[in-house]
Design a protein around this motif. Structure first.
Motif, PDB file in Angstrom:
ATOM      1  N   ASN A 159      10.862  -1.387  -2.350  1.00 36.89           N
ATOM      2  CA  ASN A 159      10.354  -0.060  -1.984  1.00 36.89           C
ATOM      3  C   ASN A 159       9.016  -0.128  -1.273  1.00 36.89           C
ATOM      4  OD1 ASN A 159      12.475   0.443  -3.871  1.00 36.89           O
ATOM      5  ND2 ASN A 159      11.649   2.489  -4.229  1.00 36.89           N
ATOM      6  N   ILE A 160       8.127  -0.967  -1.795  1.00 43.37           N
ATOM      7  CA  ILE A 160       6.770  -0.975  -1.257  1.00 43.37           C
ATOM      8  C   ILE A 160       6.752  -1.550   0.153  1.00 43.37           C
ATOM      9  CG2 ILE A 160       5.981  -3.238  -2.117  1.00 43.37           C
ATOM     10  CD1 ILE A 160       3.431  -1.657  -3.086  1.00 43.37           C
ATOM     11  N   GLU A 161       7.669  -2.476   0.460  1.00 46.96           N
ATOM     12  CA  GLU A 161       7.760  -3.013   1.820  1.00 46.96           C
ATOM     13  C   GLU A 161       8.292  -1.950   2.786  1.00 46.96           C
ATOM     14  OE1 GLU A 161       8.481  -7.775   1.375  1.00 46.96           O
ATOM     15  OE2 GLU A 161      10.197  -6.457   0.946  1.00 46.96           O
ATOM     16  N   ALA A 181      -1.979  -1.650  -2.693  1.00 52.15           N
ATOM     17  CA  ALA A 181      -0.933  -1.682  -3.709  1.00 52.15           C
ATOM     18  C   ALA A 181      -0.043  -2.904  -3.550  1.00 52.15           C
ATOM     19  CB  ALA A 181      -0.096  -0.401  -3.626  1.00 52.15           C
ATOM     20  N   LEU A 182       0.300  -3.233  -2.309  1.00 52.08           N
ATOM     21  CA  LEU A 182       1.195  -4.360  -2.054  1.00 52.08           C
ATOM     22  C   LEU A 182       0.567  -5.672  -2.500  1.00 52.08           C
ATOM     23  CD1 LEU A 182       3.404  -4.753   1.068  1.00 52.08           C
ATOM     24  CD2 LEU A 182       2.158  -6.723   0.204  1.00 52.08           C
ATOM     25  N   ASN A 183      -0.714  -5.856  -2.254  1.00 57.26           N
ATOM     26  CA  ASN A 183      -1.376  -7.109  -2.626  1.00 57.26           C
ATOM     27  C   ASN A 183      -1.405  -7.317  -4.134  1.00 57.26           C
ATOM     28  OD1 ASN A 183      -1.889  -7.938   0.012  1.00 57.26           O
ATOM     29  ND2 ASN A 183      -3.818  -6.800   0.118  1.00 57.26           N
ATOM     30  N   ALA A 185       0.887  -5.817  -6.196  1.00 57.21           N
ATOM     31  CA  ALA A 185       2.293  -5.881  -6.608  1.00 57.21           C
ATOM     32  C   ALA A 185       2.879  -7.275  -6.446  1.00 57.21           C
ATOM     33  CB  ALA A 185       3.111  -4.872  -5.806  1.00 57.21           C
ATOM     34  N   LYS A 186       2.354  -8.057  -5.489  1.00 58.67           N
ATOM     35  CA  LYS A 186       2.833  -9.422  -5.290  1.00 58.67           C
ATOM     36  C   LYS A 186       2.665 -10.284  -6.538  1.00 58.67           C
ATOM     37  CE  LYS A 186       1.942  -9.684  -0.304  1.00 58.67           C
ATOM     38  NZ  LYS A 186       1.047 -10.260   0.749  1.00 58.67           N
ATOM     39  N   LYS A 187       1.709  -9.906  -7.384  1.00 56.89           N
ATOM     40  CA  LYS A 187       1.422 -10.707  -8.576  1.00 56.89           C
ATOM     41  C   LYS A 187       2.374 -10.411  -9.736  1.00 56.89           C
ATOM     42  CE  LYS A 187      -3.523 -10.793  -7.441  1.00 56.89           C
ATOM     43  NZ  LYS A 187      -4.906 -10.506  -7.946  1.00 56.89           N
ATOM     44  N   ILE A 188       3.176  -9.355  -9.594  1.00 60.60           N
ATOM     45  CA  ILE A 188       4.094  -8.986 -10.673  1.00 60.60           C
ATOM     46  C   ILE A 188       5.442  -8.627 -10.040  1.00 60.60           C
ATOM     47  CG2 ILE A 188       3.142  -6.633 -10.713  1.00 60.60           C
ATOM     48  CD1 ILE A 188       3.789  -6.664 -13.763  1.00 60.60           C
ATOM     49  N   ASP A 189       6.119  -9.676  -9.582  1.00 57.96           N
ATOM     50  CA  ASP A 189       7.347  -9.534  -8.815  1.00 57.96           C
ATOM     51  C   ASP A 189       8.475 -10.235  -9.570  1.00 57.96           C
ATOM     52  OD1 ASP A 189       9.165  -9.069  -6.792  1.00 57.96           O
ATOM     53  OD2 ASP A 189       8.456 -10.698  -5.519  1.00 57.96           O
ATOM     54  N   THR A 212      -1.695   1.672  -9.992  1.00 53.37           N
ATOM     55  CA  THR A 212      -1.191   3.011 -10.318  1.00 53.37           C
ATOM     56  C   THR A 212      -1.858   4.064  -9.437  1.00 53.37           C
ATOM     57  OG1 THR A 212      -0.773   2.384 -12.619  1.00 53.37           O
ATOM     58  CG2 THR A 212      -0.978   4.730 -12.157  1.00 53.37           C
ATOM     59  N   CYS A 213      -3.150   3.936  -9.256  1.00 54.41           N
ATOM     60  CA  CYS A 213      -3.913   4.902  -8.452  1.00 54.41           C
ATOM     61  C   CYS A 213      -3.442   4.903  -6.997  1.00 54.41           C
ATOM     62  CB  CYS A 213      -5.400   4.569  -8.530  1.00 54.41           C
ATOM     63  SG  CYS A 213      -6.444   5.622  -7.502  1.00 54.41           S
ATOM     64  N   GLN A 214      -3.272   3.715  -6.415  1.00 51.89           N
ATOM     65  CA  GLN A 214      -2.907   3.650  -4.998  1.00 51.89           C
ATOM     66  C   GLN A 214      -1.488   4.145  -4.746  1.00 51.89           C
ATOM     67  OE1 GLN A 214      -5.801   3.702  -4.046  1.00 51.89           O
ATOM     68  NE2 GLN A 214      -5.869   2.067  -2.503  1.00 51.89           N
ATOM     69  N   ILE A 215      -0.583   3.919  -5.689  1.00 53.73           N
ATOM     70  CA  ILE A 215       0.774   4.461  -5.542  1.00 53.73           C
ATOM     71  C   ILE A 215       0.725   5.990  -5.570  1.00 53.73           C
ATOM     72  CG2 ILE A 215       3.040   4.633  -6.623  1.00 53.73           C
ATOM     73  CD1 ILE A 215       2.639   1.745  -7.610  1.00 53.73           C
ATOM     74  N   ALA A 216      -0.059   6.533  -6.499  1.00 53.95           N
ATOM     75  CA  ALA A 216      -0.198   7.994  -6.581  1.00 53.95           C
ATOM     76  C   ALA A 216      -0.818   8.553  -5.302  1.00 53.95           C
ATOM     77  CB  ALA A 216      -1.042   8.374  -7.792  1.00 53.95           C
TER      78      ALA A 216
END
Length: 434
Positions: A159-161, A181-183, A185-189, A212-216
């Motif tokens: 989704n984030i891509e 957010a993507l940077n 998220a790469k750590k928890i894939d 969480t903040c950046q997704i919101a």
């Protein structure tokens, strides 16, 4: 569903026991292999009627016989009842690749590489191959719809891509929000909610909060710019992108909820975040005027039931089925699937296993007193469907529990499901142990 004979017999009867109702009203079926005759299911036509969304369940994942049963039910629903969408407990974004494949893109062998991020048995691959063949000649093609958060709740990708690609073209000013957010998220894939939850400690508290903040912020930014996006890309594209973002929001919440559940500190109802998104995915599809309007949903019994998931009075989840029932009323039908004996898949969270949990080939004992499995079996019938749709309100001794993986869950059976398929003997698909 009652025959005319039974309808006449049941008029005026009082205090009928559940077992008597089952004997008079069950529909027997043969547990066929793929592509065998599905005539046994034709009596279901009257029960289903014009219902727009029918859900088919399972009391545990990875059960071979449940896939075989649903394969022939799927054929019956498509070929006889006019259903054109197969919605599955599968990532919303990931499903678009398979849907394109079903419509002719790629070779038959490609399905294997699309089903590598979880335990997807060979029986499911056979169903997809049948759907692809059906679409080659059918005038009205079958659509495949994933209704779940990304990668079984274990990863913010893909989704984030997809959002990154969209913002790179549509809103470069806000691209840095997605990049942040993507940077992280790469750590928890990972591959499942339990695996991501068990690995959540690999993020610092600051990273979790910032993700969480950046997704919101991404969602608020998209909505703030909605008139421009809709004018340029159309309402359908905009609402699809919004649904991708919601998938990240619900995944982010679900991972942290699962971490609380595993630690024993979870809040009531927390595990319902995923179910909210699954219900919204079905409604997203129904609200699209270009979408096929009769949908078969396949997911765990606990997702499709129409009543809350309770454990000793603790509210675990408000399931997808309850939300769909509230949204579309009688246009939603929930048909559970369970078994009398055999083996089932018992799941135990373990961070370093392939998908974040261990699967035990658990041997089922004779079903508990008060369970639907025991009540149906004690009627002397096997491999049968029992409808609760027209069951009188004064029926006595209605079972109050049903199997949930290797355990039991207390339910109000006739409120939770519109009917139950019970097979005699279940087994765990060999693929889980390859």
């Amino acid at each position: 569903m009652r025959s005319k004979r039974n309808q006449k017999l049941n008029v005026g009867e009082k205090n009928m026991r559940f077992e008597e109702w089952v004997k008079n009203n069950h529909i027997p079926f043969k547990l066929n292999h793929h592509d065998d005759n599905y005539d046994d299911f034709k009596p279901l036509s009257e029960l289903i009627g014009d219902t727009r969304v029918v859900a088919l369940g399972e009391n545990s994942h990875f059960i071979k016989e449940f896939f075989l049963l649903r394969h022939n039910l799927l054929r019956f629903f498509i070929e006889e009842l006019g259903f054109k969408t197969f919605a599955f407990e599968f990532g919303f974004a990931e499903s678009h690749i398979i849907n394109n494949w079903l419509h002719g893109k790629g070779t038959d062998d490609d399905i294997g590489k699309y089903l590598t991020h979880f335990y997807y048995p060979e029986e499911l691959k056979t169903t997809f191959l049948w759907l692809k063949e059906y679409n080659k000649v059918a005038q009205e093609k079958i659509t495949f719809l994933g209704i779940d958060i990304p990668r079984n709740g274990g990863s913010y990708f893909p989704n984030i891509e997809i959002l990154h690609d969209f913002f790179k073209t549509a809103d470069k000013d806000a691209l840095h929000i997605i990049d942040d957010a993507l940077n992280i998220a790469k750590k928890i894939d990972y591959f499942s909610t339990s695996q991501a939850a068990l690995k959540l400690h690999e993020l610092t508290d600051s990273e979790r909060t910032h993700l969480t903040c950046q997704i919101a912020r991404t969602k608020v930014r998209l909505e703030a710019m909605a008139p421009i996006h809709i004018e340029k890309y159309g309402i359908e594209k905009y609402e699809t992108i919004l649904h991708y973002i919601n998938g990240l929001i619900y995944l982010d919440y679900n991972v942290q909820a699962m971490a609380g559940f595993i630690s024993g500190a979870g809040m009531q109802g927390d595990m319902g975040a995923k179910d909210k998104y699954m219900a919204d995915s079905v409604l997203w599809h129904l609200n699209n005027p270009q979408s096929e309007q009769k949908v078969i949903v396949v997911a765990h019994n606990a997702h499709i039931q129409k009543t809350p998931i309770l454990y000793d009075g603790f509210l675990s989840c408000i399931p997808m089925g309850q939300r769909l029932k509230e949204a579309i009323g009688d246009d939603y039908m929930s048909l559970g699937i369970t078994s009398h004996i055999g083996h089932t898949a018992a799941l135990y969270p373990e961070a370093d296993t392939k998908y974040g949990f261990r699967v035990d080939n658990y041997q089922l004992q004779e079903p508990n007193e008060g369970s639907v499995e025991k009540s149906i079996h004690d009627c002397g019938i096997t491999n049968s469907f029992v409808s609760f749709k027209n069951m009188p309100e004064d029926v006595l001794s209605i079972p109050n529990m049903i199997r949930f993986d290797s355990m039991y869950m207390e339910i109000k059976l006739e409120k939770a499901f519109d009917g139950i398929f019970q097979i005699e003997k279940s087994s765990v698909s060999e693929f889980v142990y390859e």
